[in-house]
Design a protein around this motif. Structure first.
Motif, short mmCIF file in Angstrom:
data_model
loop_
_atom_site.label_atom_id
_atom_site.label_comp_id
_atom_site.label_asym_id
_atom_site.label_seq_id
_atom_site.Cartn_x
_atom_site.Cartn_y
_atom_site.Cartn_z
N PRO A 150 0.63 -1.35 0.05
CA PRO A 150 -0.01 0.01 -0.05
C PRO A 150 0.77 1.16 0.09
N VAL A 151 2.23 1.16 0.38
CA VAL A 151 2.86 2.33 0.43
C VAL A 151 3.27 3.10 -0.91
N LYS A 152 2.94 2.11 -1.87
CA LYS A 152 3.21 2.62 -3.34
C LYS A 152 2.50 4.19 -3.45
N ASP A 153 1.17 4.10 -2.88
CA ASP A 153 0.59 5.28 -3.11
C ASP A 153 0.88 6.39 -2.70
N SER A 154 1.91 6.54 -1.67
CA SER A 154 2.72 7.42 -1.11
C SER A 154 3.75 8.14 -2.17
N TYR A 155 4.08 7.56 -3.53
CA TYR A 155 5.11 7.90 -4.10
C TYR A 155 4.76 7.99 -5.52
N HIS A 156 5.24 9.15 -6.21
CA HIS A 156 5.37 9.08 -7.74
C HIS A 156 6.75 8.33 -8.04
N ILE A 157 6.69 7.23 -8.57
CA ILE A 157 7.78 6.38 -8.92
C ILE A 157 8.34 6.36 -10.37
N THR A 158 9.56 6.53 -10.30
CA THR A 158 10.16 6.92 -11.66
C THR A 158 11.62 5.80 -11.75
N THR A 159 11.56 5.21 -12.89
CA THR A 159 12.78 4.15 -12.93
C THR A 159 13.57 4.48 -13.99
N PHE A 160 14.98 4.26 -14.25
CA PHE A 160 15.72 4.52 -15.45
C PHE A 160 16.39 3.16 -15.54
N CYS A 161 16.28 2.96 -16.82
CA CYS A 161 16.77 1.53 -17.43
C CYS A 161 17.73 1.74 -18.52
N GLU A 162 19.01 1.57 -18.57
CA GLU A 162 20.08 1.96 -19.46
C GLU A 162 19.76 0.80 -20.51
N GLU A 163 19.45 -0.17 -20.47
CA GLU A 163 19.24 -1.18 -21.45
C GLU A 163 17.71 -0.84 -22.52
N PRO A 164 17.89 -1.35 -23.58
CA PRO A 164 16.53 -1.14 -24.60
C PRO A 164 15.39 -1.59 -24.04
N ARG A 165 15.59 -2.65 -23.01
CA ARG A 165 14.33 -3.24 -22.65
C ARG A 165 14.29 -3.37 -21.04
N ALA A 166 12.96 -3.42 -20.62
CA ALA A 166 12.78 -3.51 -19.22
C ALA A 166 13.22 -4.88 -18.74
N ALA A 167 13.24 -5.17 -17.40
CA ALA A 167 13.94 -6.30 -16.80
C ALA A 167 13.91 -7.50 -17.25
N TYR A 168 14.70 -8.51 -17.50
CA TYR A 168 14.69 -9.91 -17.85
C TYR A 168 15.36 -10.61 -16.95
#
Lengths: 134, 845
Positions: free
Chosen positions: B27-45
């Protein structure tokens, strides 16, 4: 119902519907009698025949004669081929919902012929059957 | 205005993604604006299973998050954009593309990079590393023009990389500086046994080699020169000599880092700046860098818990590992090298079966400190629990590694485990969690997996999970009644075995000898199916007729109004215009509703039971045969158009689909079976959602198993790669009959495998390695089924006696007056209740 021999006099309330040879062993057939669809099941080992209305009040179609038969806790039943509810072949009561019943008909094998009594029809009030009886 | 704080995550690798997923579930996710940087051209694998990329898995298969994960959880993902620097005074992160984001809380999950020894020539052509999908693409590219490959590094990752090179068809060498393979995890004898095994698989191992120079080769692109004067020519050099934490961004903003690298964190995973956390392989905790994914996950969960205001600590992690390296089972637990003071060592070595086991125990022989297992690792779960939970060892600890004698059991009963014992390390599921789920009503492995996620990661804990479940169920007084129904005190598998062992041919015989009562709609069709699978007799024969569900009785599919639909077989979905016309003519003549099915055939609806034989006489005359759409049996083998027409097609998918469909048609099984064959990896036939899926590759057919669409979709598992057609068919024969023999009633292959102890690996061992010595039998049985195939409709229309059944009334030719159709879009459909009333009023009037 056990098939019975020639013990009674010819009673006009018993309607001849088919030959005993027309029955399917350990399975069902459907007959048309007095405008009603009746499912007849023949259990070979017990040498027993049962007759109930062919209309499945839950699935709302004339299909009960095409269900698989067997027993639940010793009571003979047919499973509807549509949604698999079981109906007691002796009483017509649905095992899954005791409020729902189907008509049961007296049946006997008489001189190699299958006979059914349909006179009980008007005393049974079964809303689920209205449409089938039209 | 919002009061939300800004949370920025740098790095979207496995640990970064686990952090986001844990956060999204809190539930704590609602307290944040979440941003993530991913240097690879695709998201996590999934980097752990990276080598699967070379055995047929695609980048999409390896992806960890659903496509809509980020959007669905309101997370802003900057893909292909590297976080470049952190300004701690203004609390901002700026990316390489110039995006600047202010943060209240920052999480560093930058991971690690492969260590490349500074050997002269290390940057020559074809000198590569093994870390990202891009690296793999570079390796695959280089392999096209290469014959020889060398992996520098004989650790876990090195051997994994060596497998990848072997899969690419290269002559593969491993060069290791240490005197043995897997020096971190294994002792000398264990390393030697592993070496012996991988060499038998064709890998060439060179230990104690110090590379001094890489230069031009004569036969190959490169030549490696070693300190001992030896040389090795190779086209590819793949460095896999360990990892180094990526801490440059932390160094640049003066966060505390370790002497040998790594961002220093405390027990809450906080760095020297209390607003900045670091997790995973970039983090240095208590002087340790953890190069495994489970500790990284544990750190991620610690941070989420802290953000949620819970007191959570990361207090180190167990580095025990169990894995299959090039087909060799290896496991290492705790203090494998017996470095603890006073440690005693037990060793068991079996040269003949190539098994090596070593147990390290405390001086008083009461505690297990560590273990090494090579070649046979079934004791891993038990040993790990002894070690992690400090459970007192039995009097003779060596019994734990000696082969079991007939009457003794050395396994640790699940009862001996404390509630805090971790069952699944991937998802940190404890015995307590499992017990709770069982108390809440879970009674199967499948349900437990869904409820707790246990055993859904690497799957290594599945046997332990099962034993805990069984033990708990007994304790709850839940007797898991596996009887098929009240008439037979047996499971479906038991009944199958009874039929086989006692050569029983009818339901009545089975009921007589092993059952009671009359049977029912559960046991009759199940046994009808077993008899049909094994003996393959005509299902409407007098002694089998009463066993069949209505669909099998009338060889058609009952619809809601009691009419039937008819589906002729169209193998592989291939049909000539003439056949299509014939089908259309039948549909038109009998006024049937016509629809194309998902399995590439045509379904004709609205046939009355008395019409079925007439319809089939015409269909059979036109060359059709039964499609078995009514049976629990093979339905369709869907195919794409394949290499005959398609610009991209690699092989003849239609031809194979037709061959497979003709081979397996009519096989009665516990549930329906669907196949598909795709002519290339574009996968137009959607084979990976089928019970059996086949995909053409340049090097042969890839076989996928136990997929499912429908209610509970399951992606099929890659079962074997690069098969020729004969091997493929052999494997399918074996797998299908094994399924027929061992599955529960109405259990699709997907659930069958989910519930199988040992899962995919076990299935492979049975089907490919013939672990149970059954394969010949399985093939013979399939051969019998194939040789006794008959088109049930052809048999039926030739038998006047059978046709008597196909009437609505046995004593009248009238049709069922309750069947009423109305027209919609130019075709019929069953009337609804309102329409029915209207129709009846018209009739009366």
């Amino acid at each position: 119902m056990k098939p019975s021999g020639d013990t009674s006099k010819k009673d006009p309330s018993w309607k001849d519907v088919c030959s005993a040879d027309d029955l399917q062993p350990n399975s069902g057939v459907c007959v048309l009698v007095e405008g009603q669809q009746v499912a007849i099941f023949f259990l070979v080992k017990e040498n027993a025949v049962y007759a109930i209305h062919n209309y499945d009040p839950i699935g709302r179609a004339n299909v009960l004669s095409r269900g698989v038969i067997g027993d639940i806790k010793g009571e003979p039943v047919v499973a509807s081929p549509l949604y698999k509810q079981h109906f007691n072949l002796k009483t017509g009561v649905c095992i899954e919902d005791g409020q729902i019943t189907v008509l049961v008909y007296p049946i006997r094998i008489y001189n190699g012929r299958v006979e059914i009594q349909v006179t009980v029809q008007e005393v049974i009030e079964a809303p689920a059957h209205e449409e089938a009886n039209v | 205005m919002t009061t939300k704080q800004s949370l920025v995550v740098i790095g979207n690798g496995m640990v970064g993604q686990h952090f986001l997923a844990s956060l999204a579930a809190s539930p704590v996710k609602d307290s944040y604006h979440i941003t993530t940087f991913c240097e690879e051209p695709r998201a996590a694998y999934d980097r752990v299973h990276l080598s699967a990329f070379f055995s047929g898995k695609t980048a999409a298969d390896l992806a960890l998050a659903d496509e809509d994960f980020f959007a669905a959880n309101g997370i802003t993902l900057h893909l292909g954009d590297k976080a470049d620097h952190i300004d701690r005074s203004s609390k901002t992160v700026t990316s390489a593309k110039g995006v600047t984001i202010a943060y209240d809380t920052l999480v560093l999950a930058t991971g690690s990079y492969p260590f490349v020894p500074p050997v002269p020539g290390h940057d020559r052509p074809n000198c590569l590393v093994y870390r990202t999908i891009e690296d793999l693409e570079a390796i695959a590219n280089a392999a096209k023009s290469s014959k020889v490959g060398v992996v520098v590094g004989g650790g876990l990752l090195g051997l994994e990389a060596a497998k990848a090179l072997t899969d690419l068809g290269l002559e593969t060498h491993v060069v290791e500086f240490a005197p043995r393979l897997m020096a971190v995890q294994l002792d000398e004898s264990g390393g030697a046994m592993l070496r012996c095994k991988v060499e038998a698989l064709g890998l060439q191992v060179h230990t104690g080699k110090n590379t001094t120079l890489i230069t031009d080769g004569k036969q190959c692109v490169n030549k490696m020169c070693f300190a001992d004067g030896e040389e090795l020519e190779t086209d590819i050099v793949l460095f896999s000599a360990g990892i180094r934490p990526r801490d440059d961004i932390a160094r640049a903003c003066s966060l505390e880092v370790g002497q040998r690298g790594g961002i220093v964190i405390d027990n809450q995973c906080k760095t020297s700046d209390p607003d900045i956390y670091a997790i995973g392989e970039c983090a240095l905790w208590n002087g340790m860098i953890y190069g495994l994914v489970a500790p990284g996950y544990s750190m991620a969960r610690t941070v989420v818990a802290n953000l949620a205001g819970e007191a959570a600590n990361f207090t180190g992690a167990d580095m025990s590992t169990k894995l299959k390296l090039m087909g060799v089972d290896v496991a290492s637990i705790g203090d494998a090298h017996a470095k603890s003071q006073g440690a005693l060592v037990y060793t068991y070595q079996n040269g003949a079966s190539e098994v090596y086991k070593r147990l390290v125990v405390s001086q008083d022989k009461k505690q297990l400190l560590g273990a090494v297992l090579v070649g046979e690792v079934s004791g891993y779960g038990t040993l790990l629990q002894y070690c992690l939970n400090g459970i007192e060892l039995p009097e003779n600890p060596d019994a734990l590694i000696l082969p079991p004698r007939s009457d003794e059991s050395v396994g640790l009963g699940p009862d001996a485990l404390p509630l805090s014992a971790q069952i699944c390390s991937c998802y940190d599921v404890t015995k307590g969690d499992v017990c709770q789920a069982i108390a809440a009503g879970c009674t199967s492995i499948g349900e437990l997996k869904a409820e707790t996620k246990a055993s859904t990661g690497c799957g290594g804990c599945a046997p332990l999970l099962k034993s805990v479940m069984d033990c708990e169920l007994v304790k709850h007084g839940i007797e898991v009644n596996t009887d098929i129904c009240e008439h037979f005190p047996y499971t479906r598998q038991d009944l199958y075995n009874l039929v086989v062992v006692e050569q029983i041919k009818t339901f009545d015989d089975l009921l007589e000898t092993h059952g009671k009562g009359k049977g029912c709609d559960i046991c009759k069709p199940a046994i009808g199916s077993i008899l049909a699978s094994y003996w393959n007799e005509y299902v409407l024969a007098k002694e089998h007729l009463g066993l069949q569900d209505t669909n099998d009785t009338f060889l058609a599919n009952m619809q809601k109004d009691g009419t039937y639909s008819v589906v002729p077989r169209i193998t592989g979905g291939e049909i000539s215009p003439d056949m299509l016309i014939a089908l259309g003519q039948v549909g038109k003549k009998y006024k049937l509703y016509t629809k194309i099915t998902g399995g590439q055939r045509v379904d004709l609806f609205g046939a009355r039971v008395d019409q079925l034989p007439h319809i089939w006489k015409e269909l059979i005359a036109a060359g059709f045969e039964s499609g078995h759409a009514y049976g629990k049996s093979l339905r369709t083998v869907k195919s794409c158009v394949g290499s005959s027409w398609c610009r991209y097609g690699i092989d003849d998918s239609v031809g194979l689909a037709i061959e497979l469909e003709n081979r397996y048609k009519g096989l009665r099984s516990p549930h329906k079976l669907k196949f598909a064959v795709s002519g290339c990896t574009r996968e137009c036939a959607e084979a990976q959602s089928k019970d059996i899926g086949v995909i053409a590759t340049e090097s042969g057919w890839n076989m996928y198993v136990c997929g499912n669409g429908g209610m509970k979709p399951r992606h099929a598992d890659l079962f074997a790669t690069s098969l020729d057609k004969e091997t493929l068919i052999k494997y399918i024969d074996r797998l299908l009959i094994f399924y027929v023999r061992t599955a529960n009633r109405l259990q699709r292959t997907s659930v069958w495998m989910e519930n199988m102890e040992g899962g995919l690996d076990y299935l492979k061992s049975v089907v490919i390695d013939d672990k149970l010595g059954l394969c010949e039998q399985l093939e013979q049985q399939m051969e019998h089924v194939i040789n006794t195939y008959q088109c049930e409709w052809k048999t039926t229309i030739e038998d006047e006696n059978k046709l008597k059944r196909f009437r609505h009334f046995i004593n009248s030719d009238q049709p069922d007056d309750n069947v009423v159709f109305v027209e919609e879009r130019g075709q019929i459909r069953p009337a609804d209740e309102e329409e029915r009333k209207h129709f009846k009023m018209m009739e009366v009037a």
